[in-house]
Enzyme design. Structure first.
Site, short mmCIF file in Angstrom:
data_model
loop_
_atom_site.label_atom_id
_atom_site.label_comp_id
_atom_site.label_asym_id
_atom_site.label_seq_id
_atom_site.Cartn_x
_atom_site.Cartn_y
_atom_site.Cartn_z
CE1 TYR A 101 8.97 53.05 -88.18
CE2 TYR A 101 7.37 51.85 -89.24
CZ TYR A 101 8.30 52.06 -88.12
OH TYR A 101 8.25 50.86 -87.20
CD GLU A 189 11.50 51.28 -85.83
OE1 GLU A 189 10.18 51.27 -85.64
OE2 GLU A 189 12.40 51.70 -85.27
#
Ligand code: GDP
Ligand code: MN
Length: 382
Positions: A101, A189
């Site tokens: 991530y 993101e």
């Protein structure tokens, strides 16, 4: 403004972040055609502005044309958490060794950018934050100094990204920061950022929120308007140039100035109501703007009462009042409203408003009292 995944990936690609080749399809035929040209296996991905598409069945791998067709047919038209799937993104499927991530966002409280990296990717990051907060490496980035390569290394080490993925992850982080800053985003993101078995690192998903305040220097953003998921109220408000945000309550709010509009929402909440919207009509409060504002609020079926909260500054009370009176003659309002007018020449303004007062149009000089009345007039839900 939130971008769809494929738009986000195209945005990433401009800044050199590696993404898989793919294309957009709105019919199963188009999806199969794309799959054929990309080569199997492919992944067929629902394009909606909501996370967790995978779990909802909106992301499927296809090994051949028959599977690509079947998945595209199933996913197009699917409802994912209230979002209708109108298009799918078809990309060449990646082999995944690891899922990570990475993100940059604004930390307004810290007046800094915030970088987050985790070796626990591919899952809901909010869940990781709750269950295993130590698994997310965080770093505040001074927006004036920018984000450096040593900082990127610090992050991937602290997040315990696998050694072989670190150089690639550092490259992605540096490009991602450039995308965030130069691309005028509030959020970028990547979840998951993947490591492939042959050692490459690339973005498998993209979430990009653009800063609408920077739209003036990005004429190319106009294309995103076409796919933006605005609700009908927001679309209507935007057409007439109002600063409007739809909320899920039942008191329609009109105020002048963003600060006052926000306080109005707070006060309504404080006395037990729930705002149906945020609406800032700006300083002018002309009849034209007021009529537009009333029209937008009036077309919202969940609104049960309206609270107009105007503080006269440069605009004098009688001008505001005349604006309201003219607007009321133009818009056929079926719901009760409370008007609170204060500030410059408020008394003169209230005098004018007396001509339109009735059971349906009530005035009050105090913000708190007006809020209470608006909530009382809204009554209980039918
Ligand atoms: P989200 O569920 O909306 O976050 O959609 P993502 O694009 O993140 O995809 C969800 C999951 O699907 C990923 O975490 C992967 O596990 C899987 N996935 C997506 N693309 C691929 C791919 O190209 N190959 C493989 N093997 N899995 C994929
Ligand atoms: Mn994802």
């Amino acid at each position: 403004m939130d971008l769809l995944e494929y738009q986000g990936k195209q945005y990433f690609a401009r800044y050199g972040i590696p993404v898989s080749p793919g294309g957009v399809a709105v019919t199963p035929d188009e999806a199969v055609e794309l799959a054929e040209s990309l080569g199997y296996p492919v992944v067929v991905k629902a394009q909606v502005q909501v996370g967790g598409r995978g779990k909802a069945g909106g992301i499927k791998l296809a090994a051949d044309a028959a599977e690509a067709r079947a998945h595209a047919t199933a996913i197009l038209g699917m409802d994912i958490k209230g979002h209708l799937v109108r298009r799918v993104w078809v990309e060449h499927a990646s082999d995944i060794a690891k899922e990570y991530y990475a993100s940059f966002t604004l930390d307004r409280g810290a007046k800094a950018h915030l970088a987050m990296v985790s070796a626990k990717g591919g899952v809901d990051i909010e869940e990781v934050a709750v269950e295993d907060p130590g698994a997310i490496a965080r770093l505040h980035v001074d927006p004036y100094e920018g984000f450096s390569e040593p900082q990127a290394w610090l992050l991937v080490e602290e997040a315990a990204i696998d050694e072989e993925a670190r150089p690639g992850a550092v490259d992605v982080l540096l490009s991602l920061y450039r995308c965030f800053v130069e691309g005028d985003a509030d959020l970028v993101e990547v979840n998951p950022l993947v490591l492939t078995p042959d050692g490459r690192v690339h973005a498998l998903d993209a979430k990009v929120t653009l800063d609408d305040n920077a739209a003036f220097r990005h004429p190319e953003w106009a294309e995103y308007e076409l796919t933006a998921e605005l609700d009908d109220r927001e679309r209507h408000a935007r057409q007439v140039g109002l600063q409007y945000v739809g909320l899920d309550g039942f008191i329609g709010i009109i105020a002048n100035g963003a600060g006052l509009a926000m306080s109005t929402c707070d006060v309504v909440n404080q006395v037990g109501g729930r705002p149906a919207n945020f609406l800032d009509i700006g300083g002018g409060a002309s009849a034209e703007v007021m009529a537009n504002a009333l029209e937008v609020i009036n077309s919202d079926a969940s609104v049960r009462s309206i609270f107009i909260n105007i503080f006269g500054g440069i605009t004098r009370g009688e001008d505001v009042a005349n604006g309201i009176v003219t607007a009321l003659s133009r818009v056929d309002i079926k719901i009760p409203m409370v008007i609170r007018l204060d500030g410059t020449n408020a008394e003169q303004g209230r005098e004018i408003l007396r001509t339109v007062e009735s059971d349906m149009v009530i005035t009050s000089p105090s913000m708190m009292d007006a809020a209470r009345r608006a909530v009382a007039l809204a009554g209980n839900e039918k």
